[in-house]
Design a protein around this motif. Structure first.
Motif, PDB file in Angstrom:
ATOM      1  N   LEU A 138       0.819  -1.206   0.000  1.00  0.00           N
ATOM      2  CA  LEU A 138       0.000   0.000   0.000  1.00  0.00           C
ATOM      3  C   LEU A 138       0.855   1.258   0.000  1.00  0.00           C
ATOM      4  O   LEU A 138       0.449   2.290  -0.550  1.00  0.00           O
ATOM      5  N   LEU A 167       1.466   2.124  -3.512  1.00  0.00           N
ATOM      6  CA  LEU A 167       0.310   2.767  -4.141  1.00  0.00           C
ATOM      7  C   LEU A 167       0.277   4.253  -3.808  1.00  0.00           C
ATOM      8  O   LEU A 167       0.020   5.094  -4.679  1.00  0.00           O
ATOM      9  N   PRO A 179      -1.810   8.403  -7.226  1.00  0.00           N
ATOM     10  CA  PRO A 179      -2.907   8.213  -8.184  1.00  0.00           C
ATOM     11  C   PRO A 179      -3.994   9.275  -8.032  1.00  0.00           C
ATOM     12  O   PRO A 179      -4.145   9.891  -6.975  1.00  0.00           O
ATOM     13  N   LEU A 223      -8.093   5.480  -6.699  1.00  0.00           N
ATOM     14  CA  LEU A 223      -7.762   4.124  -6.263  1.00  0.00           C
ATOM     15  C   LEU A 223      -9.024   3.278  -6.373  1.00  0.00           C
ATOM     16  O   LEU A 223     -10.062   3.618  -5.798  1.00  0.00           O
ATOM     17  N   VAL A 262     -10.469  -0.480  -5.601  1.00  0.00           N
ATOM     18  CA  VAL A 262     -10.232  -1.731  -4.877  1.00  0.00           C
ATOM     19  C   VAL A 262     -11.081  -2.813  -5.534  1.00  0.00           C
ATOM     20  O   VAL A 262     -12.307  -2.698  -5.579  1.00  0.00           O
ATOM     21  N   LEU A 267      -6.524  -0.242   4.342  1.00  0.00           N
ATOM     22  CA  LEU A 267      -6.446   1.191   4.024  1.00  0.00           C
ATOM     23  C   LEU A 267      -6.456   2.032   5.298  1.00  0.00           C
ATOM     24  O   LEU A 267      -5.727   3.020   5.399  1.00  0.00           O
ATOM     25  N   TRP A 297      -4.735   5.777   4.633  1.00  0.00           N
ATOM     26  CA  TRP A 297      -4.922   6.229   3.261  1.00  0.00           C
ATOM     27  C   TRP A 297      -5.736   7.512   3.199  1.00  0.00           C
ATOM     28  O   TRP A 297      -6.842   7.593   3.701  1.00  0.00           O
ATOM     29  N   ILE A 322     -11.468   6.854  -3.500  1.00  0.00           N
ATOM     30  CA  ILE A 322     -11.502   5.388  -3.525  1.00  0.00           C
ATOM     31  C   ILE A 322     -12.858   4.915  -4.051  1.00  0.00           C
ATOM     32  O   ILE A 322     -13.897   5.490  -3.738  1.00  0.00           O
ATOM     33  N   ALA A 359      -4.726   3.680  -9.707  1.00  0.00           N
ATOM     34  CA  ALA A 359      -4.061   2.612  -8.957  1.00  0.00           C
ATOM     35  C   ALA A 359      -5.098   1.559  -8.577  1.00  0.00           C
ATOM     36  O   ALA A 359      -6.275   1.884  -8.375  1.00  0.00           O
ATOM     37  N   LEU A 405      -5.938  -1.723  -5.920  1.00  0.00           N
ATOM     38  CA  LEU A 405      -5.681  -2.626  -4.811  1.00  0.00           C
ATOM     39  C   LEU A 405      -6.502  -3.874  -5.109  1.00  0.00           C
ATOM     40  O   LEU A 405      -7.736  -3.818  -5.112  1.00  0.00           O
TER      41      LEU A 405
END
Length: 238
Positions: free
Chosen positions: A37, A40, A45, A48, A50, A105, A110, A115, A144, A146
């Protein structure tokens, strides 16, 4: 365009409160996930996404701030998918795989980019997964991923799927592909065999392969082990 990706396993046992007395057994995996992470965040980015497995075929989307919990595992521990967006938490509830991502996260603190969560189920074909990934990569200039998912659950006689001699070679194939950012190898994963070996990561990994087309990323394998007879892998692409 995809600028970075982290691949992490998604067992609720990653969360120490869920693992309880067995928590130290996955310390190395937690450290590897934290390192992934960190990569990332360093990629800066604009978005993000996920990507995680779930029961529904999907894809199903979850907004930033969607709540989840580990109450189904006997633990009163709540999480959200990243910091709650302005206006409060989003509607809905995270499936366990995204709840684990939310915990990762939170642990990483984060706050680097908006996200979104997305789940893809086992019935989703490789072709559809690849298209979903391509669409994600086009969402922003710097995207990015995850990517959550476990390898086989058949590595030992005490594994959830009992021992299957095909499990270790399959996991080794996936580890090589993730560690070298081999898109072709991920796209060609055998969905039928993955189902038989109780692999939850096949569809998310193929979404990653679709998102990475044309991105010229290199891979690094940070962790590979099979505690409890389940294959767990951590990798980074940048």
């Amino acid at each position: 365009m995809l600028v970075a990706a982290a691949v992490c396993p998604c067992p609720p046992l990653l969360v120490p409160e869920v693992a309880a007395g067995a928590a130290p057994e996955l310390d190395a995996a937690r450290t590897a996930c934290a390192d992934a992470l960190g990569l990332l965040a360093a990629a800066r980015p604009d978005l993000l996404v996920v990507v995680a497995p779930a029961d529904e075929t999907g894809p199903v989307r979850y907004a930033q701030g969607t709540p989840g919990s580990f109450s189904g595992f006997g633990v009163d521990r709540e999480v959200t998918l990243g910091p709650a967006a302005e206006g409060g938490a989003a509607a809905g509830t995270l499936p366990p795989s995204l709840a684990v991502a939310g915990w990762l996260l939170e642990r990483a603190g984060w706050a680097d980019a908006p996200i979104e969560g997305l789940t893809v189920g086992e019935p989703l074909t490789a072709e559809r997964c690849i298209q979903v990934g391509s669409d994600i990569a086009a969402r922003a200039e710097r995207v990015a991923l995850l990517v959550m998912g476990d390898a086989s659950a058949c590595r030992t006689v005490k594994a959830p799927g009992y021992l299957d001699e095909r499990a270790e070679p399959f996991d080794a194939q996936v580890a090589r592909a993730l560690g070298s950012a081999d898109l072709a190898a991920l796209k060609e994963l055998d969905a039928g065999l993955a189902h038989e070996l109780k692999v939850s990561g096949r569809a998310p990994w193929q979404v990653l392969a679709g998102a990475a087309e044309g991105a010229d990323l290199s891979g690094t394998l940070l962790y590979e082990d099979a505690p409890y007879g389940v294959g767990y892998l951590v990798a980074t692409w940048s």
